[in-house]
Design a protein around this motif. Structure first.
Motif, PDB file in Angstrom:
ATOM      1  N   TYR A 247      22.131 -47.295  55.822  1.00 18.64           N
ATOM      2  CA  TYR A 247      21.923 -47.593  57.241  1.00 18.64           C
ATOM      3  C   TYR A 247      23.056 -48.439  57.821  1.00 18.64           C
ATOM      4  N   PHE A 248      23.725 -49.185  56.982  1.00 24.42           N
ATOM      5  CA  PHE A 248      24.613 -50.237  57.453  1.00 24.42           C
ATOM      6  C   PHE A 248      26.086 -49.908  57.224  1.00 24.42           C
ATOM      7  N   LYS A 249      26.918 -50.530  58.038  1.00 25.14           N
ATOM      8  CA  LYS A 249      28.357 -50.335  57.930  1.00 25.14           C
ATOM      9  C   LYS A 249      28.869 -50.963  56.634  1.00 25.14           C
ATOM     10  N   THR A 250      29.697 -50.219  55.937  1.00 24.19           N
ATOM     11  CA  THR A 250      30.321 -50.752  54.713  1.00 24.19           C
ATOM     12  C   THR A 250      31.521 -51.612  55.110  1.00 24.19           C
ATOM     13  N   ALA A 251      31.666 -52.717  54.454  1.00 19.96           N
ATOM     14  CA  ALA A 251      32.720 -53.672  54.802  1.00 19.96           C
ATOM     15  C   ALA A 251      34.098 -53.050  54.693  1.00 19.96           C
ATOM     16  N   GLU A 252      34.914 -53.308  55.722  1.00 20.06           N
ATOM     17  CA  GLU A 252      36.330 -52.954  55.717  1.00 20.06           C
ATOM     18  C   GLU A 252      37.105 -54.247  55.938  1.00 20.06           C
ATOM     19  N   TYR A 253      37.923 -54.616  54.975  1.00 16.26           N
ATOM     20  CA  TYR A 253      38.568 -55.922  55.003  1.00 16.26           C
ATOM     21  C   TYR A 253      39.938 -55.853  55.680  1.00 16.26           C
ATOM     22  N   ILE A 254      40.156 -56.812  56.604  1.00 13.46           N
ATOM     23  CA  ILE A 254      41.446 -56.909  57.301  1.00 13.46           C
ATOM     24  C   ILE A 254      42.010 -58.315  57.099  1.00 13.46           C
ATOM     25  N   ASP A 255      43.261 -58.470  57.382  1.00 12.63           N
ATOM     26  CA  ASP A 255      43.899 -59.787  57.275  1.00 12.63           C
ATOM     27  C   ASP A 255      43.515 -60.617  58.501  1.00 12.63           C
ATOM     28  N   PRO A 256      42.769 -61.725  58.322  1.00  7.83           N
ATOM     29  CA  PRO A 256      42.350 -62.538  59.465  1.00  7.83           C
ATOM     30  C   PRO A 256      43.504 -63.243  60.170  1.00  7.83           C
ATOM     31  N   GLY A 257      44.648 -63.381  59.489  1.00 10.66           N
ATOM     32  CA  GLY A 257      45.821 -63.961  60.124  1.00 10.66           C
ATOM     33  C   GLY A 257      46.006 -65.443  59.893  1.00 10.66           C
ATOM     34  N   LEU A 258      45.039 -66.121  59.274  1.00  7.23           N
ATOM     35  CA  LEU A 258      45.155 -67.558  58.990  1.00  7.23           C
ATOM     36  C   LEU A 258      44.884 -67.809  57.510  1.00  7.23           C
ATOM     37  N   PRO A 259      45.593 -68.768  56.904  1.00 10.25           N
ATOM     38  CA  PRO A 259      45.425 -69.012  55.469  1.00 10.25           C
ATOM     39  C   PRO A 259      44.016 -69.470  55.105  1.00 10.25           C
ATOM     40  N   GLU A 260      43.382 -70.268  55.982  1.00 13.32           N
ATOM     41  CA  GLU A 260      42.038 -70.748  55.648  1.00 13.32           C
ATOM     42  C   GLU A 260      40.993 -69.633  55.710  1.00 13.32           C
ATOM     43  N   TYR A 261      41.322 -68.547  56.426  1.00 11.11           N
ATOM     44  CA  TYR A 261      40.410 -67.410  56.490  1.00 11.11           C
ATOM     45  C   TYR A 261      40.752 -66.336  55.461  1.00 11.11           C
ATOM     46  N   ALA A 262      41.946 -66.426  54.891  1.00 12.36           N
ATOM     47  CA  ALA A 262      42.431 -65.373  54.000  1.00 12.36           C
ATOM     48  C   ALA A 262      41.619 -65.308  52.712  1.00 12.36           C
ATOM     49  N   ASP A 263      41.501 -64.103  52.187  1.00 12.41           N
ATOM     50  CA  ASP A 263      40.863 -63.868  50.897  1.00 12.41           C
ATOM     51  C   ASP A 263      39.388 -64.245  50.878  1.00 12.41           C
ATOM     52  N   ASN A 264      38.739 -64.248  52.049  1.00  8.74           N
ATOM     53  CA  ASN A 264      37.292 -64.484  52.123  1.00  8.74           C
ATOM     54  C   ASN A 264      36.654 -63.208  52.676  1.00  8.74           C
ATOM     55  N   PRO A 265      35.960 -62.447  51.840  1.00 11.42           N
ATOM     56  CA  PRO A 265      35.396 -61.164  52.289  1.00 11.42           C
ATOM     57  C   PRO A 265      34.468 -61.291  53.504  1.00 11.42           C
ATOM     58  N   LEU A 266      33.730 -62.397  53.610  1.00 10.87           N
ATOM     59  CA  LEU A 266      32.787 -62.553  54.717  1.00 10.87           C
ATOM     60  C   LEU A 266      33.509 -62.711  56.053  1.00 10.87           C
TER      61      LEU A 266
END
Length: 553
Positions: free
Chosen positions: A9-28
């Protein structure tokens, strides 16, 4: 980490680069939509209804349906909306900084927090030092200012559910709870379960409300679900509906919300009227030991270029045969009536168009006027006048007293607008059509002349119609003569029937007990002798003009 058996039923996660180091490498965070620029937000929020010039040629009752599109599909972004979007963007992402499912410490921290929630006194963590990255804010403003509408538009830019196959996790970036009216804390928790069930197709409400659980157990279950489903932001709308007394007082509600921020690391937004949030938000900030993202006071639109731009956009959408251009008079009257509240301005604009379509007898008359806006406002918006008067005078005490005022819902009324409006027509002179253009002018000129002489329209109209029916070739002078003669004859007959006239000075001195001794033509005599209603007594004594006879003719 989820009990749901089917994730299709739900969208499968597609990971993008958030653009900031503190956000990087966090799947959520990486699974969220990109951070919006100002232009992105304007484009995202900007909304206009479908409009086709050909629709102006449709029948009036069909066009009323088209007009109602404005109440659903007209939205002009303001500066406040841009600020709100930026704050929501930060609140969601900051709540995930300490919850990264890729790290080795995530599961350990998750279990630790769940243990605290299930086994400890949550209130003991309210004022403790916390390294939570989650935050809080309050949005307060008068009803109809657009708080909820803007919030919904911004939140819907984010996915409602994201499935992470690698971590077997259903992420809920945000969830919005509408407070139940006069609701308690337990009812609020139940509303949370219901909202989550609709989002995830689960049955948490049945599971966690069965068997009359304690409020402490329900609070723990809410917090637990926030962790299980990685909820990033909880928006509590219509907070003024909460009955804090039934919930155990303000402190208990504050402790609950602060626990979600400090322990569970979920960001919280409270939306409500200024009265409900004034003291509560202050205590909430103190409990958080931080101002969080601050608060937004959602005020009415200022009477400046933004108001002009708003109306310029609105006036483009007219389903009338005679288009009306926006001018200074309309700009001022609409602001005076709506006090800069977009919801009222749009609904007033819609109803005025529907009324113009109903009353117009020719294409030229089917247009907007300042008088039309005034009359429609007086009839349709009387319930909000106390609030608008308080805004006009900046009376803060009066505004607090208006906390329960609800803006009238116009959408459904527009769909049945013709039936509704026929019961309350505007006072616009209506022409008589006889089939002969020359005769039409004679008849309508006679009506206008007699009205200008002080005779009421409900008496003039049947008199003139009777004259034209008896002699189709009658002239304007003859109609005026016959009509005035009928008044003279009636007045003379009434004088001859009655006894000697009682002087004004004498009649004023007659005591109520002696009203029965007055002449039959004296209204005091009629009043003292009536057995039914006053109208029936007046009719029986010949004081009511026999309109039906003329209408029948």
């Amino acid at each position: 980490m989820t009990n749901s058996s089917d994730q299709s039923y739900f969208k499968t996660a597609e990971y993008i680069d958030p653009g900031l180091p503190e956000y990087a490498d966090n799947p959520l965070i990486a699974a969220l939509s990109p951070i919006n620029s100002v232009n992105d937000v304007v484009e995202m929020l900007n909304k206009r209804p479908k409009f086709d010039d050909k629709e102006i040629n449709l029948k009036g009752h069909v066009r009323v349906h088209a007009i109602s599109r404005l109440t659903r599909d007209f939205f002009v972004p303001q500066t406040t909306h841009l600020v709100l979007e930026q704050k929501f963007s930060q609140l969601i992402r900051k709540s995930y900084l300490g919850r990264n499912p890729k790290t080795a410490t995530f599961k350990r921290k998750l279990n630790q927090m769940r243990s605290i929630i299930q086994n400890q006194d949550l209130t003991s963590y309210v004022h403790s030092e916390s390294n939570s990255n989650a935050s809080s804010m309050a949005i307060s403003g008068i009803s109809g200012a657009g708080k909820s509408t803007a919030t919904n538009k911004i939140l819907n830019n984010y996915d409602k559910v994201i499935y992470h196959p690698e971590y077997q996790l259903l992420q809920v970036p945000w969830i919005k709870i509408d407070c139940p009216y006069e609701g308690s804390l337990s009812e609020f928790c139940e509303s949370f379960f219901i909202a989550l069930d609709k989002r995830l197709n689960t049955r948490y409400r049945d599971k966690y409300t069965a068997g009359r659980p304690t409020i402490g157990k329900m609070i723990a279950d809410v917090a637990d679900l926030c962790l299980i489903h990685a909820i990033g932001l909880i928006v509590v709308d219509e907070f003024q509906h909460m009955n804090l007394a039934k919930s155990g007082g303000e402190k208990k509600m504050i402790n609950f919300l602060v626990t979600l921020v400090n322990v569970v690391e979920v960001s919280i937004v409270l939306i409500g009227t200024p009265t409900a949030l004034r003291l509560f938000s202050n205590e909430f900030r103190q409990a958080r030991r931080a101002s969080g993202e601050g608060s937004i006071v959602w005020d009415k639109m200022a009477f400046d270029e933004s108001w002009d731009d708003f109306l310029l956009e609105l006036f483009q959408y007219q389903w009338l045969e005679s288009h009306t251009e926006l001018d200074e008079a309309f700009t001022h009257i609409l602001y005076e009536l709506s006090q800069g509240i977009p919801d009222i301005a749009v609904k007033l604009f819609c109803l005025a168009q529907a009324r113009a379509i109903l009353l117009a007898k020719s294409p030229d008359e089917e247009c907007l006027t300042t008088g039309l806006f005034n009359d429609v406002f007086e009839e349709e918006f009387s319930i909000v006048k106390p609030m608008l008067d308080a805004l006009r005078t900046n009376d803060k005490k009066a505004l607090e007293a208006c906390k329960d005022i609800v803006i009238p819902k116009i959408e459904s009324g527009l769909l049945n607008g013709f039936d509704h409006l026929k019961a309350m027509p505007l006072k616009i002179p209506k022409r008589i059509e006889t089939g002969d253009s020359l005769q039409n002018d004679v008849v309508n000129n006679a009506i206008s002349t007699l009205i200008s002489m002080g005779v009421t329209e409900d008496i003039v109209r049947p008199l003139v119609q009777d004259c034209i029916a008896s002699n189709p070739e009658v002239s304007l002078i003859d109609i005026i003569h016959q009509a005035t003669s009928s008044f003279t004859t009636t007045s003379t007959a009434n004088i001859k029937k009655g006894p000697k006239k009682i002087s004004k000075s004498t009649s004023n001195k007659v005591k109520e007990m002696d009203w029965g001794q007055l002449s039959q033509s004296d209204l005091r005599k009629v009043y003292s002798s009536k057995s039914g209603t006053m109208y029936e007594a007046l009719k029986e004594n010949g004081h009511i003009y026999p309109i039906k006879q003329f209408l029948a003719g």
